[in-house]
Design a protein around this motif. Structure first.
Motif, mmCIF file in Angstrom:
data_model
loop_
_atom_site.group_PDB
_atom_site.id
_atom_site.type_symbol
_atom_site.label_atom_id
_atom_site.label_comp_id
_atom_site.label_asym_id
_atom_site.label_seq_id
_atom_site.Cartn_x
_atom_site.Cartn_y
_atom_site.Cartn_z
ATOM 1 N N UNK A 88 -10.560 59.358 42.493
ATOM 2 C CA UNK A 88 -10.474 58.405 41.385
ATOM 3 C C UNK A 88 -11.376 58.822 40.229
ATOM 4 N N UNK A 89 -12.560 59.326 40.563
ATOM 5 C CA UNK A 89 -13.466 59.800 39.514
ATOM 6 C C UNK A 89 -12.860 60.989 38.777
ATOM 7 N N UNK A 90 -12.248 61.903 39.515
ATOM 8 C CA UNK A 90 -11.642 63.081 38.892
ATOM 9 C C UNK A 90 -10.472 62.695 37.991
ATOM 10 N N UNK A 91 -9.585 61.864 38.526
ATOM 11 C CA UNK A 91 -8.410 61.446 37.751
ATOM 12 C C UNK A 91 -8.833 60.626 36.536
ATOM 13 N N UNK A 92 -9.761 59.696 36.754
ATOM 14 C CA UNK A 92 -10.223 58.867 35.643
ATOM 15 C C UNK A 92 -10.954 59.673 34.588
ATOM 16 N N UNK A 93 -11.810 60.614 35.023
ATOM 17 C CA UNK A 93 -12.520 61.447 34.054
ATOM 18 C C UNK A 93 -11.567 62.292 33.229
ATOM 19 N N UNK A 94 -10.575 62.882 33.891
ATOM 20 C CA UNK A 94 -9.588 63.686 33.165
ATOM 21 C C UNK A 94 -8.772 62.830 32.207
ATOM 22 N N UNK A 95 -8.384 61.629 32.663
ATOM 23 C CA UNK A 95 -7.618 60.726 31.792
ATOM 24 C C UNK A 95 -8.450 60.301 30.586
ATOM 25 N N UNK A 96 -9.716 60.007 30.814
ATOM 26 C CA UNK A 96 -10.591 59.632 29.705
ATOM 27 C C UNK A 96 -10.752 60.753 28.699
ATOM 28 N N UNK A 97 -10.896 61.993 29.180
ATOM 29 C CA UNK A 97 -11.021 63.137 28.277
ATOM 30 C C UNK A 97 -9.747 63.328 27.463
ATOM 31 N N UNK A 98 -8.580 63.136 28.098
ATOM 32 C CA UNK A 98 -7.309 63.280 27.380
ATOM 33 C C UNK A 98 -7.150 62.201 26.314
ATOM 34 N N UNK A 99 -7.474 60.952 26.690
ATOM 35 C CA UNK A 99 -7.363 59.855 25.714
ATOM 36 C C UNK A 99 -8.331 60.079 24.563
ATOM 37 N N UNK A 100 -9.554 60.498 24.888
ATOM 38 C CA UNK A 100 -10.539 60.767 23.845
ATOM 39 C C UNK A 100 -10.098 61.880 22.916
ATOM 40 N N UNK A 101 -9.484 62.921 23.478
ATOM 41 C CA UNK A 101 -8.999 64.026 22.637
ATOM 42 C C UNK A 101 -7.897 63.554 21.703
ATOM 43 N N UNK A 102 -7.006 62.704 22.220
ATOM 44 C CA UNK A 102 -5.944 62.170 21.373
ATOM 45 C C UNK A 102 -6.482 61.320 20.234
ATOM 46 N N UNK A 103 -7.496 60.499 20.541
ATOM 47 C CA UNK A 103 -8.090 59.655 19.496
ATOM 48 C C UNK A 103 -8.781 60.519 18.447
ATOM 49 N N UNK A 104 -9.504 61.541 18.877
ATOM 50 C CA UNK A 104 -10.182 62.423 17.918
ATOM 51 C C UNK A 104 -9.188 63.190 17.065
ATOM 52 N N UNK A 105 -8.017 63.486 17.635
ATOM 53 C CA UNK A 105 -6.994 64.205 16.871
ATOM 54 C C UNK A 105 -6.467 63.343 15.729
ATOM 55 N N UNK A 106 -6.314 62.035 15.998
ATOM 56 C CA UNK A 106 -5.792 61.128 14.970
ATOM 57 C C UNK A 106 -6.913 60.600 14.080
ATOM 58 N N UNK A 107 -8.074 60.288 14.704
ATOM 59 C CA UNK A 107 -9.212 59.742 13.954
ATOM 60 C C UNK A 107 -10.439 60.632 14.191
ATOM 61 N N UNK A 108 -10.530 61.732 13.483
ATOM 62 C CA UNK A 108 -11.629 62.679 13.729
ATOM 63 C C UNK A 108 -13.015 62.105 13.430
ATOM 64 N N UNK A 109 -13.094 61.048 12.628
ATOM 65 C CA UNK A 109 -14.388 60.449 12.271
ATOM 66 C C UNK A 109 -14.689 59.198 13.097
ATOM 67 N N UNK A 110 -14.036 59.050 14.240
ATOM 68 C CA UNK A 110 -14.219 57.844 15.053
ATOM 69 C C UNK A 110 -15.592 57.769 15.712
ATOM 70 N N UNK A 111 -16.259 58.906 15.861
ATOM 71 C CA UNK A 111 -17.609 58.906 16.428
ATOM 72 C C UNK A 111 -17.670 59.043 17.931
ATOM 73 N N UNK A 112 -16.529 59.199 18.595
ATOM 74 C CA UNK A 112 -16.555 59.344 20.057
ATOM 75 C C UNK A 112 -16.712 60.819 20.421
ATOM 76 N N UNK A 113 -17.118 61.084 21.647
ATOM 77 C CA UNK A 113 -17.262 62.453 22.138
ATOM 78 C C UNK A 113 -16.456 62.603 23.432
ATOM 79 N N UNK A 114 -15.997 63.808 23.688
ATOM 80 C CA UNK A 114 -15.183 64.071 24.877
ATOM 81 C C UNK A 114 -15.978 63.840 26.164
ATOM 82 N N UNK A 115 -17.221 64.333 26.286
ATOM 83 C CA UNK A 115 -17.971 64.082 27.524
ATOM 84 C C UNK A 115 -18.143 62.594 27.836
#
Length: 626
Positions: free
Chosen positions: A360-387
């Motif tokens: 669950x930690x692996x799947x959730x961590x990977x899903x969070x990184x993917x969602x974060x990457x998508x948000x940064x792609x659309x909103x690069x100034x959102x202030x979030x980080x992938x880690x």
């Protein structure tokens, strides 16, 4: 108290013996504290043993992994992802599945499954009694399943092993079932603490998933066991965070909002994952072959997926560290997220031996990184980080799937030592928990046992009887009769008066309590009309309690003495008899609590305040109605 006096009855006089904290109460408290010390010693002993077993389990997993994928005898960790077996890698997990199936068939079927749900079931329905054989069968079967490529973590098996060890010790000594539950929980959570070095999260895991209570008698032994397990982790494994990641900065308010929104998305994903896991398990139940072969079928699927996505094989703690580092490519993370879930869901549904936390930690961590990457792609100034997005996904996934809310937050903090992640974790885990709570009846931990008709407590409220006093529920009316009254006098009085009580309160000539008697006893055919009440009342010591005593103490007194009613004394200096307590009064406490929970009312009327304010304003400004 209302006194219905017969011809020779007298009012109750305040001549009762002094009532208060007596010697027996002090002895009971001392005895309970001594028991707590004893159970704590047992818990620490179990934790010490399970720390050693955790080291053995990890070494055994490493050994089986190195034999299976590299053909050498080595206790050091080597990821199965680096193997060069080619198509032969497909067969390895299937062989492991066959071995686990044989162990389950000829050893114990209880080795199958997650680990935590099985421990929960034994606590809830079997007085925390687990077969001693699980203590060695579970770690061996898990080492085989994981070492041959099973996509599980070591924490589930060690939790089950620790619980079995604690239960076994509890069965060897003369202790209560509740004390055995505490030792079981201590062993289970000490195992988690030994694997991850997260003692606080382990304590919360015990509270949320195993103990179903929050009291000193339960928390203290478990906490001591978790501390011992953490010491074992630092001694036998390594110090520092289990999952290293870049230092996190304090997130902005905008970033906090985005992380909380991510928690909502992960919450929906956790529901879907739980449903799919049990759908696959139900599908295996329909197969026309013996269940012993199911782990082999699941292992074959694991091998096929592992051939195309090698990172899905084995424990995968290194995968979690890689995702949290923020350096992995989006393609690699996406493959890990999808194929790890697919491999784990099939393997777990097949009934092999493994855990749920690490996947669950692996799947959730990977899903969070993917969602974060998508948000940064659309909103690069959102202030979030992938880690941090990966850490959020990791924790929120566990919170949504298991609803171990506090455990999820504290585990992420302890495992990474990133204090700046607290607020984002709180927001995301709360959001995931809300989605899961409102849209999913059972969790990934409770669905299996719920299908067997086992109810799992989901709240930790204080005992109603403990927080309510006797004075809040006792009836101030009762029938008080002199114990020298005759049977004929009582029958005559009862014939002319209606009462809802089924007992009479007796006093002697000095007004001291002389006992209670059932009204039905007065109508026995064998009694002479001239028989005195004191001749038919059962002679037993009077057990008085005060109006300030808790209902729990009153119920315990009634249970131990076999009394249907108890005389109640005032809490003042005169200690006069003010009423009696019956079982109906104790039931009334629950009715009072339910009414308080259901009664909705407005304490402050805004409409009334709006009317008053202009009137007061006129007085202040001197305006009048002339």
């Amino acid at each position: 108290m209302k006194k219905n006096i017969l011809s020779n009855a007298i009012p109750i006089a305040p001549l009762l013996n002094e009532i208060g904290e007596n010697e027996s109460d002090t002895k009971v408290i001392t005895y309970k504290k001594a028991r707590l010390i004893r159970i704590s010693v047992y818990a620490v002993a179990v934790a010490f043993c399970i720390s050693l077993i955790a080291k053995v389990l990890i070494s055994l997993i490493n050994l089986v992994t190195n034999i299976s994928f590299y053909g050498n005898l080595d206790l050091r960790f080597h990821s199965p992802a680096g193997n060069h077996l080619g198509l032969w890698v497909i067969i390895i997990p299937a062989i492991g599945g066959i071995l686990v199936g044989l162990m389950a068939l000829y050893g114990s079927k209880a080795i199958r499954g997650h680990g935590i749900p099985e421990a929960m079931e034994q606590i809830l329905v079997n007085e925390s009694n687990i077969k001693p054989s699980i203590t060695f069968l579970k770690p061996i079967s898990s080492a085989i399943a994981i070492g041959t490529g099973g996509p599980f973590g070591a924490e589930g098996p060690i939790i089950a092993t620790g619980g079995a060890l604690g239960s076994t010790l509890g069965q060897l000594f003369k202790i209560t079932s509740n004390e055995r539950k505490i030792i079981l929980a201590a062993g289970a959570t000490a195992g988690m603490s030994a694997i991850f070095g997260t003692p606080i999260a382990a304590v919360f895991l015990a509270i949320e998933l195993l103990l179903f209570e929050f009291s000193p008698r339960a928390i203290l032994p478990v906490a001591l066991a978790c501390i011992t397990g953490a010491a074992g982790h630092h001694l036998l494994f390594e110090s520092g965070p289990v999952f290293t990641m870049p230092e996190l900065a304090i997130p902005s308010n905008t970033a906090l909002g985005i992380y909380s929104f991510m928690g909502i998305v992960i919450g929906f994903m956790s529901i879907g994952i739980t449903k799919i896991v049990y759908f696959i398990e139900d599908s295996f139940e329909k197969l026309p072959i013996h269940w012993m072969w199911w782990p082999a079928i699941g292992g074959l699927a694991v091998g096929i997926i592992g051939y195309f996505a090698p990172h899905t094989l084995g424990v995968g703690y290194d995968n979690i560290t890689g995702v949290l580092s923020g350096t992995w490519s989006i393609r690699l993370i996406a493959m890990l997220c999808f194929f790890k879930f697919l491999s784990w869901a099939i393997a777990l549904g097949s009934g092999t031996s493994g855990g749920t936390l690490a996947p669950l930690l692996t799947i959730g961590g990977a899903a969070g990184a993917l969602i974060g990457s998508g948000i940064l792609l659309v909103f690069p100034d959102s202030g979030i980080t992938i880690p941090l997005a990966a850490l959020i996904g990791m924790s929120a996934m566990f919170a949504g799937a298991s609803r171990a809310y506090l455990t999820s937050i504290v585990f992420a903090l302890e495992a990474t030592m990133q204090s700046h992640a607290l607020l984002p974790l709180l927001g995301a885990c709360t959001a995931a928990y809300l989605v899961s709570f409102f849209l999913m009846e059972n969790t990934i931990m409770t669905e299996k046992i719920a299908r067997r008709g086992v109810f799992t407590p989901d709240s930790f409220e204080p005992d109603v009887l403990q927080k309510m006093s006797v004075g809040q529920v006792i009836s101030e009316e009762g029938i008080v009769i002199n114990d020298k009254s005759t049977v004929s006098e009582v029958r005559k009085w009862l014939g002319n008066n209606v009462t809802d009580d089924n007992y009479l309160i007796l006093v002697d000539d000095q007004g001291a309590y002389a006992g209670t008697i059932q009204i039905t006893a007065v109508y026995q055919d064998k009694l002479s009309p001239e028989t005195l009440l004191k001749q038919i009342v059962k002679q037993q010591p009077a057990y008085f309690i005060s109006t300030k005593d808790s209902l729990r103490k009153a119920l315990e007194t009634m249970s131990k003495t076999g009394a249907d009613v108890l005389p109640i004394s005032s809490a003042g200096s005169n200690r006069s008899l003010v009423g009696v307590l019956s079982y109906k009064d104790i039931v009334k406490a629950y009715q009072i609590q339910m009414d308080a929970d259901d009664n909705t009312h407005v304490k402050i009327s805004l409409k009334r305040q709006r009317i008053k304010m202009p009137a007061n304003g006129k007085e202040l400004t001197g305006v009048n109605d002339k």
